[in-house]
Design an enzyme around this catalytic site. Structure first.
Site, short mmCIF file in Angstrom:
data_model
loop_
_atom_site.label_atom_id
_atom_site.label_comp_id
_atom_site.label_asym_id
_atom_site.label_seq_id
_atom_site.Cartn_x
_atom_site.Cartn_y
_atom_site.Cartn_z
N SER A 1 -11.36 -0.36 2.97
CA SER A 1 -10.64 -0.83 4.16
C SER A 1 -9.96 0.37 4.82
O SER A 1 -9.05 0.96 4.25
CB SER A 1 -9.60 -1.87 3.76
OG SER A 1 -10.23 -3.00 3.20
N ARG A 7 0.82 -1.21 0.00
CA ARG A 7 0.00 0.00 0.00
C ARG A 7 0.86 1.27 0.00
O ARG A 7 0.52 2.27 0.61
CB ARG A 7 -0.96 0.02 1.19
CG ARG A 7 -1.92 -1.14 1.25
CD ARG A 7 -2.84 -1.18 0.04
NE ARG A 7 -3.70 -2.36 0.13
CZ ARG A 7 -3.38 -3.57 -0.34
NH1 ARG A 7 -2.24 -3.73 -1.01
NH2 ARG A 7 -4.18 -4.59 -0.22
N GLU A 47 -5.51 3.80 6.26
CA GLU A 47 -5.10 3.77 4.86
C GLU A 47 -5.45 5.07 4.13
O GLU A 47 -4.68 5.50 3.26
CB GLU A 47 -5.75 2.58 4.15
CG GLU A 47 -5.26 2.39 2.73
CD GLU A 47 -5.71 1.06 2.14
OE1 GLU A 47 -5.94 1.02 0.92
OE2 GLU A 47 -5.83 0.08 2.88
#
Length: 370
Positions: free
Chosen positions: A250, A177, A357
């Site tokens: 998420s 990520r 995130e």
């Protein structure tokens, strides 16, 4: 400045839109103004002009990875310009397997067209909201697949050198990520190129809900439909009428910890919840250690689907504990407070600190309670 920008072909100025209009969490105040760019040259011109005047800006696609301050944070209008990329060209070469997409193209449309052409490699990334330009920035991944596996080239406008050029994907230092584009001012993505397979089969499947035989390859259309069904079941496919999908997907990344930390977490689970639950704790080898499941830890820390209550303005999805959702009237502070509560609860119970995130604008996870 706005008059100067609007003189360029392909540039339009919008004074009315708010970040609540432009993000999937549906929260956020107004930018100074929004600049809509309908071609790559317009992007380069706008970014260069804003940089020359030291005017802060943010590139906004579908806003599926943004949490933006609003009046609840004392910011009805933010001192930042929103720049949207609205060129959506997609080129699919069925012979070579090469796919090119403009930064403004809807990501799932890139996947759909690739799958319909019988190309494999990105079918597990079906249903992910956002634009193609955001995909390399955070090395988008899902169900055992990351874009790093198929991304070959990225067209960038480099802000320091004012160069518009294609760079090899490995130059982005893609990790879990992450990339050297994320949280930096290095460049703006203009287009991406992918190398996909041409035999009509998926990438080797690794995710348990998609296969009982890790490593098998199945028809790409079949895998895409299975992934979409999984995502719909978790409220991860945007639906304007479904508050469970008013989220940033998420919200926390899966933590990567040292094996000794994973052992300690498993021991704590064994102590609190028993041997069977401890034996089933997800832990996978990953660069830098072992990857744990954020959703699993959240659930085992006592945060169930729909937490905290049915009438709360912000709560965990009723389908997936990893999604923080706006139930239609939430403010940014409602989302922030819920995120803090979940983060602190997992840390207190298991000693693992979850990391959000989304990109945060004008607000912070640890800011004072409003």
């Amino acid at each position: 400045m706005t008059q100067h920008l609007q003189e360029f072909v392909g540039v339009d100025i919008d004074y009315d839109s708010s970040f609540a209009d432009m993000t999937t969490l549906r929260v956020g105040g107004r930018p100074l103004y929004t600049v809509r760019c309908s071609n790559p040259d317009a992007v380069a011109f706008v970014v260069k002009a804003l940089d020359s005047e030291n005017i802060p800006f943010v590139i906004v696609g579908d806003g599926s990875n943004l949490l933006v301050a609003d009046e609840s944070c004392g910011l009805a209008r933010l001192n930042i310009v929103a720049v949207t990329l609205e060129f959506t060209d997609i080129q699919v070469n069925t012979d070579s397997g090469i796919v090119r997409a403009g930064a403004g193209a809807e990501w799932d449309e890139v996947v759909r067209r690739s799958v319909e052409a019988g190309l494999g490699g990105i079918e597990c990334l079906s249903g992910i909201p956002g634009r193609a330009g955001a995909v390399p920035v955070q090395n988008v991944g899902a169900y055992g697949t990351e874009i790093a596996e198929t991304l070959t080239w990225v067209r960038l406008y480099e802000r320091e050198t004012e160069e518009d050029h294609w760079v090899k994907a490995e130059e982005l230092e893609l990790g879990y990520r992450s990339s050297n584009l994320k949280y930096t001012n290095r460049a703006v993505v203009i287009a991406i190129e992918l190398q996909l397979t041409t035999d009509g089969l998926s990438a080797p499947l690794r995710f348990g809900q998609l296969t009982e035989n890790p490593g098998e390859r199945r028809p790409v259309a079949e895998v895409r439909e299975a992934v979409l069904q999984l995502r719909r079941g978790k409220g991860m496919v945007l639906n304007e009428q479904d508050y469970d999908t008013w989220s940033a997907g998420s919200f926390f990344t899966n933590p990567v910890v040292e094996p000794a930390v994973a052992d300690a977490v498993q021991a704590k689970v064994r102590e609190i919840r028993g041997e069977e639950d401890a034996a089933n704790m997800p832990r996978f080898a990953a660069p830098g250690g072992e990857k744990l499941s954020a959703a699993w830890l959240i659930d085992r820390a006592g945060f169930k689907k729909g937490y905290p209550s049915m009438d709360a303005p912000a709560r965990l999805s009723t389908r997936h504990t990893l999604a923080l959702t706006n139930r239609g009237a939430a403010t940014t502070q409602d989302i922030v407070k819920l995120a803090r509560r979940v983060r602190d609860g997992v840390e207190c119970e298991y000693g693992v600190t979850l990391v959000p995130e989304p990109v945060w604008l004008g607000c912070e996870l640890d800011e004072a309670e409003a």
